[in-house]
Design a protein around this motif. Structure first.
Motif, PDB file in Angstrom:
ATOM      1  N   PRO A 224       0.824  -1.211   0.000  1.00 54.08           N
ATOM      2  CA  PRO A 224       0.000   0.000   0.000  1.00 54.08           C
ATOM      3  C   PRO A 224       0.860   1.264   0.000  1.00 54.08           C
ATOM      4  O   PRO A 224       1.975   1.263   0.523  1.00 54.08           O
ATOM      5  N   ASP A 225       0.308   2.305  -0.573  1.00 54.89           N
ATOM      6  CA  ASP A 225       0.924   3.650  -0.522  1.00 54.89           C
ATOM      7  C   ASP A 225       2.346   3.719  -1.072  1.00 54.89           C
ATOM      8  O   ASP A 225       3.119   4.589  -0.667  1.00 54.89           O
ATOM      9  N   GLY A 226       2.665   2.855  -1.996  1.00 53.36           N
ATOM     10  CA  GLY A 226       3.988   2.944  -2.621  1.00 53.36           C
ATOM     11  C   GLY A 226       3.919   3.332  -4.087  1.00 53.36           C
ATOM     12  O   GLY A 226       4.940   3.390  -4.776  1.00 53.36           O
ATOM     13  N   MET A 227       2.695   3.625  -4.532  1.00 56.54           N
ATOM     14  CA  MET A 227       2.527   3.901  -5.963  1.00 56.54           C
ATOM     15  C   MET A 227       2.747   5.382  -6.260  1.00 56.54           C
ATOM     16  O   MET A 227       2.331   6.256  -5.512  1.00 56.54           O
ATOM     17  N   LYS A 228       3.408   5.631  -7.396  1.00 55.03           N
ATOM     18  CA  LYS A 228       3.514   7.012  -7.868  1.00 55.03           C
ATOM     19  C   LYS A 228       3.284   7.000  -9.385  1.00 55.03           C
ATOM     20  O   LYS A 228       3.357   5.938 -10.023  1.00 55.03           O
ATOM     21  N   ALA A 229       3.007   8.153  -9.903  1.00 50.20           N
ATOM     22  CA  ALA A 229       2.808   8.247 -11.349  1.00 50.20           C
ATOM     23  C   ALA A 229       3.558   9.460 -11.879  1.00 50.20           C
ATOM     24  O   ALA A 229       3.713  10.463 -11.183  1.00 50.20           O
ATOM     25  N   SER A 230       4.047   9.336 -13.109  1.00 48.14           N
ATOM     26  CA  SER A 230       4.724  10.438 -13.788  1.00 48.14           C
ATOM     27  C   SER A 230       3.917  10.840 -15.018  1.00 48.14           C
ATOM     28  O   SER A 230       3.412   9.977 -15.741  1.00 48.14           O
ATOM     29  N   VAL A 231       3.793  12.143 -15.228  1.00 49.69           N
ATOM     30  CA  VAL A 231       3.060  12.650 -16.391  1.00 49.69           C
ATOM     31  C   VAL A 231       4.073  13.192 -17.393  1.00 49.69           C
ATOM     32  O   VAL A 231       4.988  13.941 -17.023  1.00 49.69           O
ATOM     33  N   TYR A 232       3.921  12.777 -18.635  1.00 48.06           N
ATOM     34  CA  TYR A 232       4.802  13.218 -19.725  1.00 48.06           C
ATOM     35  C   TYR A 232       3.972  13.935 -20.779  1.00 48.06           C
ATOM     36  O   TYR A 232       2.808  13.602 -20.988  1.00 48.06           O
ATOM     37  N   SER A 233       4.579  14.878 -21.426  1.00 52.08           N
ATOM     38  CA  SER A 233       3.898  15.531 -22.544  1.00 52.08           C
ATOM     39  C   SER A 233       4.668  15.267 -23.819  1.00 52.08           C
ATOM     40  O   SER A 233       5.847  14.900 -23.790  1.00 52.08           O
ATOM     41  N   ARG A 234       3.992  15.481 -24.913  1.00 50.08           N
ATOM     42  CA  ARG A 234       4.642  15.483 -26.222  1.00 50.08           C
ATOM     43  C   ARG A 234       4.306  16.823 -26.858  1.00 50.08           C
ATOM     44  O   ARG A 234       3.167  17.279 -26.790  1.00 50.08           O
ATOM     45  N   TYR A 235       5.336  17.503 -27.383  1.00 48.45           N
ATOM     46  CA  TYR A 235       5.072  18.810 -27.989  1.00 48.45           C
ATOM     47  C   TYR A 235       5.726  18.879 -29.355  1.00 48.45           C
ATOM     48  O   TYR A 235       6.734  18.221 -29.617  1.00 48.45           O
ATOM     49  N   ALA A 236       5.114  19.652 -30.225  1.00 45.52           N
ATOM     50  CA  ALA A 236       5.651  19.842 -31.578  1.00 45.52           C
ATOM     51  C   ALA A 236       6.732  20.916 -31.534  1.00 45.52           C
ATOM     52  O   ALA A 236       6.634  21.879 -30.776  1.00 45.52           O
TER      53      ALA A 236
END
Ligand code: ZN
Length: 205
Positions: A27-39
């Motif tokens: 429990p409580d060990g999850m993380k997430a990363s957000v990535y973008s793609r740009y022109a």
């Protein structure tokens, strides 16, 4: 050749509170990363294209891309992705373009203002771009040799060109005729209104 394409950028990594790892059940060990793609064009970021997120467990290091994310992680990851904004620098190229267009519009307006003021008060040395009589695709020049009151003496250029900005090509002394003619400021304004006189340049200060 125009160099363009798209690049990825890391925007944010944050924990996913209240979730449990689907692989090791920690429990409580999850993380997430957000990535973008740009022109980008010539490596200048132009506009964002997409955002995606990757979830990972700190304990077992198992990772999931958003497209095959286990169902129990989906709401928290989607929330994180939605709340992560594209940074302003993704729009840098559009910003540069908008500033450039605004600058060109302002410069154009100043030039229009100059043109009217210069036509109303001619100086010796002013150069008028004119359409050749009978052929509106050819351009030539008239040069003011003297200006007194409402009258100007102009000499015509002996040459013509397709270029609507012919000053750099035609404005050399030997290309003008010898005979001058008189025009009034009113004549000049009528020619301008009819589109026969399309531009005014004042090269000599
Ligand atoms: Zn795990």
């Amino acid at each position: 050749m125009i160099l363009y394409g798209s690049k990825g950028a890391h925007l944010r990594t944050a924990p996913l509170p209240g979730t449990t790892c689907p692989a090791c059940a920690t429990p409580d060990g999850m993380k997430a990363s957000v990535y973008s793609r740009y022109a980008h064009v010539y490596f200048i970021p132009s506009f964002p294209v997409s955002k995606t997120a990757v979830a990972q467990c700190d304990h077992c290091q198992q990772a999931w891309e958003e497209k095959n994310l286990p169902a129990q992680l989906q709401p928290a990851v989607r929330e994180l992705r939605k709340s992560t904004r594209f940074p302003l620098w993704h729009w840098a190229g559009v910003g540069v373009l908008v500033l450039g267009l605004a600058g060109a519009a302002i410069a154009g307006r100043y030039h229009e203002h100059d043109r009217k003021a210069w036509l109303a008060a001619p100086h010796a040395g002013d150069i008028y771009t004119v359409h050749s009589p009978g052929d509106s695709t050819k351009y030539s020049l008239l040069k003011v040799v003297s200006a007194k009151g409402n009258t100007v003496e102009v000499v015509g250029n002996d040459y013509e060109t397709d270029d609507s900005s012919p000053v750099s090509e035609l404005n050399s002394p030997e290309k003008y005729g010898k005979e001058s003619q008189s025009l009034t400021v009113l004549d000049l304004q009528i020619m301008h209104n009819k589109g026969q006189l399309t531009d005014v340049d004042r090269l000599e200060k």
